[in-house]
Motif scaffolding. Structure first.
Motif, mmCIF file in Angstrom:
data_model
loop_
_atom_site.group_PDB
_atom_site.id
_atom_site.type_symbol
_atom_site.label_atom_id
_atom_site.label_comp_id
_atom_site.label_asym_id
_atom_site.label_seq_id
_atom_site.Cartn_x
_atom_site.Cartn_y
_atom_site.Cartn_z
ATOM 1 N N VAL A 1 0.845 -1.189 0.000
ATOM 2 C CA VAL A 1 0.000 0.000 0.000
ATOM 3 C C VAL A 1 0.881 1.240 0.000
ATOM 4 O O VAL A 1 1.961 1.251 0.598
ATOM 5 C CB VAL A 1 -0.912 -0.001 1.259
ATOM 6 N N THR A 2 0.421 2.295 -0.669
ATOM 7 C CA THR A 2 1.151 3.558 -0.675
ATOM 8 C C THR A 2 0.234 4.707 -0.281
ATOM 9 O O THR A 2 -0.959 4.699 -0.625
ATOM 10 C CB THR A 2 1.783 3.841 -2.056
ATOM 11 N N MET B 1 -0.504 -0.719 -4.186
ATOM 12 C CA MET B 1 0.539 -0.545 -5.192
ATOM 13 C C MET B 1 0.060 -1.018 -6.555
ATOM 14 O O MET B 1 0.393 -0.428 -7.583
ATOM 15 C CB MET B 1 1.802 -1.297 -4.771
ATOM 16 N N ARG B 2 -0.752 -2.066 -6.554
ATOM 17 C CA ARG B 2 -1.282 -2.563 -7.832
ATOM 18 C C ARG B 2 -2.175 -1.507 -8.476
ATOM 19 O O ARG B 2 -2.113 -1.290 -9.691
ATOM 20 C CB ARG B 2 -2.039 -3.869 -7.641
ATOM 21 N N SER B 3 -3.006 -0.831 -7.680
ATOM 22 C CA SER B 3 -3.869 0.217 -8.220
ATOM 23 C C SER B 3 -3.055 1.366 -8.800
ATOM 24 O O SER B 3 -3.401 1.918 -9.848
ATOM 25 C CB SER B 3 -4.815 0.750 -7.138
ATOM 26 N N THR B 4 -1.982 1.743 -8.120
ATOM 27 C CA THR B 4 -1.171 2.848 -8.638
ATOM 28 C C THR B 4 -0.561 2.486 -9.989
ATOM 29 O O THR B 4 -0.513 3.315 -10.902
ATOM 30 C CB THR B 4 -0.053 3.240 -7.649
ATOM 31 N N GLY C 1 -13.922 -2.002 -0.696
ATOM 32 C CA GLY C 1 -12.704 -1.340 -0.248
ATOM 33 C C GLY C 1 -11.693 -1.176 -1.368
ATOM 34 O O GLY C 1 -12.046 -1.064 -2.544
ATOM 35 N N GLY C 2 -10.431 -1.163 -0.985
ATOM 36 C CA GLY C 2 -9.369 -0.942 -1.961
ATOM 37 C C GLY C 2 -9.304 -1.988 -3.053
ATOM 38 O O GLY C 2 -8.855 -1.699 -4.166
ATOM 39 N N ARG C 3 -9.747 -3.203 -2.772
ATOM 40 C CA ARG C 3 -9.767 -4.232 -3.818
ATOM 41 C C ARG C 3 -10.794 -3.892 -4.889
ATOM 42 O O ARG C 3 -10.627 -4.264 -6.056
ATOM 43 C CB ARG C 3 -10.077 -5.605 -3.219
ATOM 44 N N ALA C 4 -11.858 -3.196 -4.512
ATOM 45 C CA ALA C 4 -12.821 -2.737 -5.517
ATOM 46 C C ALA C 4 -12.169 -1.732 -6.452
ATOM 47 O O ALA C 4 -12.460 -1.715 -7.652
ATOM 48 C CB ALA C 4 -14.041 -2.118 -4.835
#
Length: 270
Positions: free
Chosen positions: A29-30, A45-48, A249-252
Motif C-alpha cells: 500500500v502507498t 501498489m497494484r492500483s497505482t 474497499g481498496g480491492r474494488a
C-alpha cells in the motif's frame, strides 16, 4: 489519439482512508495524500500501477466533489492531468488551473439564500461543522445517528423547489445546485478533448463512482461501474447496464481499473 474518456471519482472509488481500505497498511500500500502532517488516503501498489498505465492509454479525468485545494493535496498516480474536475463539476482544471469561463457559468447560483436557510434549520449538537466549497455549494459535517428525524426529507423538499438537491455521504450532508453536476462537466471535457485532438469523436465514455453525487455521471456514460460499497450501494443503485464490483474497499478500486482495461479492449476489437 485515445479511444476512451474515463471519468473516475476519487474518495472510496480510487483512494481510501485506512478505515475504508479493507486491508492492512503494509508494503503493498502507498500513501497518496497527507493532511495536517499525517497520512490520510491510500491506494494499493497494484492500483497505482494500473492507474498510471491507464492514464497513458486513455484520457483519464479525475472527477471529484472535493474543492480545488483538497484535490491538490492528492499525489494521484498518472499525473499531470490535462483535465480534472473538482467541486462536483463546478470547476474544470486545465493543466491544473481552474478554467475561468466554466466557473463563471455558475455565478448566478444563489448560494447565500441556501446558506441562510440551512443555518436556521441545521442548529444543534448534531452539526459538527458547516462548510462552503469553492463558493458553489455547502455541506454539513454531522453525527449521522443524531440527525433529526425528518430533516433530510424536509430540507430536500425545500431545496428541490429552488433547483437544488441534497444527499448524505457518511458524515457529510451536501446541498448542491442542480446545474453543478459531474455529468455536465464531463460532457464539456469530452468536447474539449475532441477539439484538442486528444480524443476520437467515436470514443467511448467510461465512468466509476460510489456516491449519490456520482449517479448522473454513471448514467451518462456509455459503460459504468460502481464499487459494492458506499452510498449508491446502500441505495441499491442498479440501473440497466451498470456493473457492480464483487470486491469492496481498496480491492474494488483494483477491480474497477481492471474493468476499464477490459472495456477499452472490447471497444477496440474489430
Amino acid at each position: 489519439m485515445s479511444t476512451a474518456l474515463i471519468s473516475v471519482d476519487l474518495d472510496r472509488t480510487m483512494i481510501y482512508s485506512s478505515a475504508a481500505l479493507g486491508f492492512p497498511i503494509d508494503a503493498s500500500v502507498t500513501c497518496v495524500e497527507m493532511y495536517a502532517g499525517g497520512p490520510l488516503s491510500y491506494m494499493s501498489m497494484r492500483s497505482t500501477e494500473l492507474l498510471r498505465k491507464l492514464a497513458s492509454e486513455a484520457v483519464v479525468v479525475p472527477t471529484t466533489t472535493r474543492t480545488v485545494e483538497q484535490f491538490d493535496r492528492i499525489d494521484l498516480p498518472g499525473a499531470p492531468w490535462r483535465y480534472a474536475i473538482t467541486s462536483n463539476g463546478g470547476n474544470i482544471l486545465v493543466d491544473g488551473v481552474p478554467d475561468a469561463s466554466w466557473r463563471a457559468s455558475f455565478d448566478d447560483v444563489d448560494l447565500p439564500a441556501v446558506q441562510q436557510e440551512l443555518a436556521a434549520r441545521a442548529d444543534g449538537d448534531w452539526v459538527l461543522k458547516r462548510r462552503t466549497a469553492d463558493d458553489l455549494f455547502c455541506y454539513l459535517v454531522v453525527e449521522p445517528d443524531a440527525v433529526p428525524a425528518g430533516f433530510m426529507d424536509d430540507w430536500s423538499q425545500w431545496c428541490a423547489a429552488r433547483g437544488w438537491n441534497v444527499s448524505q455521504q457518511g458524515r457529510k450532508i451536501y446541498s448542491m445546485p442542480d446545474v453543478v453536476s459531474k455529468s455536465r462537466a464531463v460532457a464539456e471535457v469530452r468536447t474539449r478533448a475532441v477539439d484538442d485532438g486528444l480524443l476520437r469523436t467515436e470514443s467511448i465514455a467510461l465512468a466509476a463512482g460510489d456516491g449519490a453525487l456520482d449517479a448522473d455521471m454513471l448514467l451518462a456514460a456509455d459503460h459504468a461501474i460502481r464499487p459494492a460499497h458506499g452510498e449508491l450501494d446502500a441505495l441499491n443503485f442498479r440501473p440497466p447496464g451498470l456493473t457492480v464490483t464483487t470486491a469492496t474497499g481498496g480491492r474494488a478500486g483494483e477491480e474497477i481499473l481492471d474493468w476499464f482495461f477490459g472495456r477499452i479492449a472490447e471497444h477496440m476489437e474489430p
